[in-house]
Scaffold this active site. Sequence first.
Site, PDB file in Angstrom:
ATOM      1  N   GLU A   1      35.991  23.535  31.977  1.00 49.68           N
ATOM      2  CA  GLU A   1      34.811  23.539  31.126  1.00 49.68           C
ATOM      3  C   GLU A   1      34.961  22.367  30.171  1.00 49.68           C
ATOM      4  OE1 GLU A   1      37.524  25.014  30.291  1.00 49.68           O
ATOM      5  OE2 GLU A   1      37.696  24.379  28.205  1.00 49.68           O
TER       6      GLU A   1
ATOM      7  N   SER B   1      42.492  13.213  16.488  1.00 48.46           N
ATOM      8  CA  SER B   1      42.562  13.761  17.842  1.00 48.46           C
ATOM      9  C   SER B   1      41.862  12.922  18.902  1.00 48.46           C
ATOM     10  CB  SER B   1      42.000  15.192  17.854  1.00 48.46           C
ATOM     11  OG  SER B   1      40.672  15.205  17.377  1.00 48.46           O
TER      12      SER B   1
ATOM     13  N   LYS C   1      43.352  15.557  24.728  1.00 52.63           N
ATOM     14  CA  LYS C   1      43.090  16.484  25.831  1.00 52.63           C
ATOM     15  C   LYS C   1      43.880  16.135  27.094  1.00 52.63           C
ATOM     16  CE  LYS C   1      39.784  18.928  23.724  1.00 52.63           C
ATOM     17  NZ  LYS C   1      39.882  20.375  23.472  1.00 52.63           N
TER      18      LYS C   1
HETATM   19  C1  PLP Z   1      38.599  14.456  20.096  1.00 52.59           C
HETATM   20  C2  PLP Z   1      38.559  15.937  20.061  1.00 52.59           C
HETATM   21  N1  PLP Z   1      39.146  16.586  19.057  1.00 52.59           N
HETATM   22  C3  PLP Z   1      39.122  17.933  18.979  1.00 52.59           C
HETATM   23  C4  PLP Z   1      38.470  18.698  19.915  1.00 52.59           C
HETATM   24  C5  PLP Z   1      38.433  20.196  19.712  1.00 52.59           C
HETATM   25  O1  PLP Z   1      39.273  20.897  20.565  1.00 52.59           O
HETATM   26  P1  PLP Z   1      40.616  21.526  20.032  1.00 52.59           P
HETATM   27  O2  PLP Z   1      40.301  22.342  18.847  1.00 52.59           O
HETATM   28  O3  PLP Z   1      41.108  22.347  21.179  1.00 52.59           O
HETATM   29  O4  PLP Z   1      41.554  20.430  19.723  1.00 52.59           O
HETATM   30  C6  PLP Z   1      37.845  18.066  20.994  1.00 52.59           C
HETATM   31  C7  PLP Z   1      37.161  18.873  22.022  1.00 52.59           C
HETATM   32  O5  PLP Z   1      36.420  18.456  22.833  1.00 52.59           O
HETATM   33  C8  PLP Z   1      37.892  16.655  21.068  1.00 52.59           C
HETATM   34  O6  PLP Z   1      37.296  16.007  22.076  1.00 52.59           O
END
Ligand code: PLP
Lengths: 393, 253
Positions: free
Chosen positions: A116, A377, A94
């Site tokens: 948000e 992620s 993020k």
């Molecule tokens: C570690 C992590 N992965 C994935 C997401 C999901 O968001 P996005 O689909 O935009 O990657 C979040 C959202 O808070 C997150 O904190």
Amino acid sequence: MNKEKTSNHIDNEGFYGEFGGAFIPEMLHPNIEELKSSYINIIEAEEFQKEFKELLRNYVGRPTPIYHAKRLSEHYQTQIFLKREDLCHTGAHKINNALGQILLAQKLNKTRIIAETGAGQHGVATATACALMGMKCVVYMGAVDVERQAPNVARMKMLGAEVIPVESGSKTLKDATNEAIRDWITNPRDTHYIIGSVVGPHPYPDLVARLQSVISEEIMSQMPEEPSHIIACVGGGSNAIGAFYHFLDKEQVELIGVEAAGKGIHSNETAATLTLGNTGVLHASMTTLLQTKDGQVIEPHSISAGLDYPGIGPQHAHLHQNKRVKYVSATDDEAVKAAFLLTQKEGIIPALESAHAFAYLEQQKWKSTDRVLINLSGRGDKDLSTYTKYNPY
Amino acid sequence: MRLEELLKQETKPLLSIYFSAGFPQIDSLPVLLESLESAGADMVEIGIPYSDPISDGPTIQHSNSIALENGISLELIFQQLESSSTTIPKIMMGYFNSILQFGVEAFCERCSETGITGIILPDLPLEIYQKKYQKTFEKHQLSFILLITPETSEERIRLIDNHSTSFIYAVSSAGTTGTKKGIQGAKKYLQKIQSLNLKTPVMVGFNISRPEDFKFASKYTRGGIIGSAFIKHIENSNHLSQDTHQFIKYIKS
Ligand SMILES: Cc1ncc(COP(=O)(O)O)c(C=O)c1O
């Protein structure tokens, strides 16, 4: 960049095929016009790129490594590689977007930032960027999420952000987003809204995709031998678009997005938007969403606050329709099990969101020659209380 | 009466009342139409309750969710309209997704069958409306009412003026519905609108709750639109008709 190629291409009104656009109330017209007419020029300017890349390198710690997960590979009899977004400063992908957007906000002379957040990762990333730049920061977070992601709330507060719990609707990400949009309507002049995913009105989906595309740009140069599969979890879809971006036109690479099935696709407590949803307008974008036949948005469920969202970025709706990306889902149980397995095999505790991507490893037969890249992620520190309560073993 | 006729015929300040269908009771709509007509309101805006009303403040968010809990739906609203013999000009206001799921063509058809002559969809911008839906709305003689705000440029106000067929809805301040008290701060903005000599009549909405606000709006434009204040007034009402008369009398005092 890749603009002319089909999968990342949007028309002048911000549509990917039939999805996207800016279904905004007139109150937001000047803000969206300003962004729309300037974002490409600003973010592609040399000065911006220089500042952004320097922050990504020295502040975020990019490029993030690719790690060959040998024990997990052995377990699944294939080759598994992890893109370590969990090692980014603040613990998730993020921050890439938050830093890019705060630089953009500065160029637009904005002095106040709103955001948000669901899991709190985007809120923490935004609060961090604001502390770094000395800007005022207000984060909207569903009251349910304030409770289940307490460590991130504490971090945001320490970083100087005002965290406003949202009590409307399901008190999760959808409602936090509504409230942030209302704030922007109320403060149109001094405020920039840093949306945390590839959702919302045009140009946000494209803006956030471009800022997150650094993930796939790095993967390309870090993996001399191309991956056969790239797997990412999908909430709004920003880490997935980031990981897919430069591979969308390489048809030989199979791209897989994993949504949260919650308690199961047929349980009525799910967030598997593409499996169960249909076309409608949510958060000012034409996309796929969970809704009743009357068009009322259905409150989703996922154990993971970051995937607990009834919509999806319009580009994903498009990639689903044209079948370039395969979208699947994993339940709460499957995700938690996958998180424990990764932890036991590799000593890495993933975020609950990312755990959904790992859960897909169980759902497909892998060849020993496959080179499976998983976008890790984020890290799981924020989810420890859920993991300890929920231990499936 | 059609909206356009009302705006042409009457010279007095026009009072429009907004309320959510299905609120406070699922079948309140016909009673409210009758009461508003007999109490002397000039037009009504019937809100289509929606789960995610992004341009509404807490009061209308609340009336929306009560109405949805009561079980209101667009089809039911049309049925209730069919049962009403009122002639007060009627507008519908809602969010685009409700209309999209109902079917835009079917929605327009039902509107003209049930005496609706104007539509306000805050999240369907002029550009998308023109490109995709204008023909359908025009076929059913529905006026698509557009909003302007203090942030809207003169150039865009003129564009909106050119595309308006009944009135322009001037939002009194930056913000969602019913969140500020009074509209006296909007003086410069309203004077500016007045000085533009637009071809389309203008009505002012958002944050009008007292007689002095309505008078203030009417000084610069054709009248005022009241939503949140009326909704608060009838929220716990056991005598809808009586309370409605009382409210209209107060605003016109
Ligand atoms: C570690 C992590 N992965 C994935 C997401 C999901 O968001 P996005 O689909 O935009 O990657 C979040 C959202 O808070 C997150 O904190």
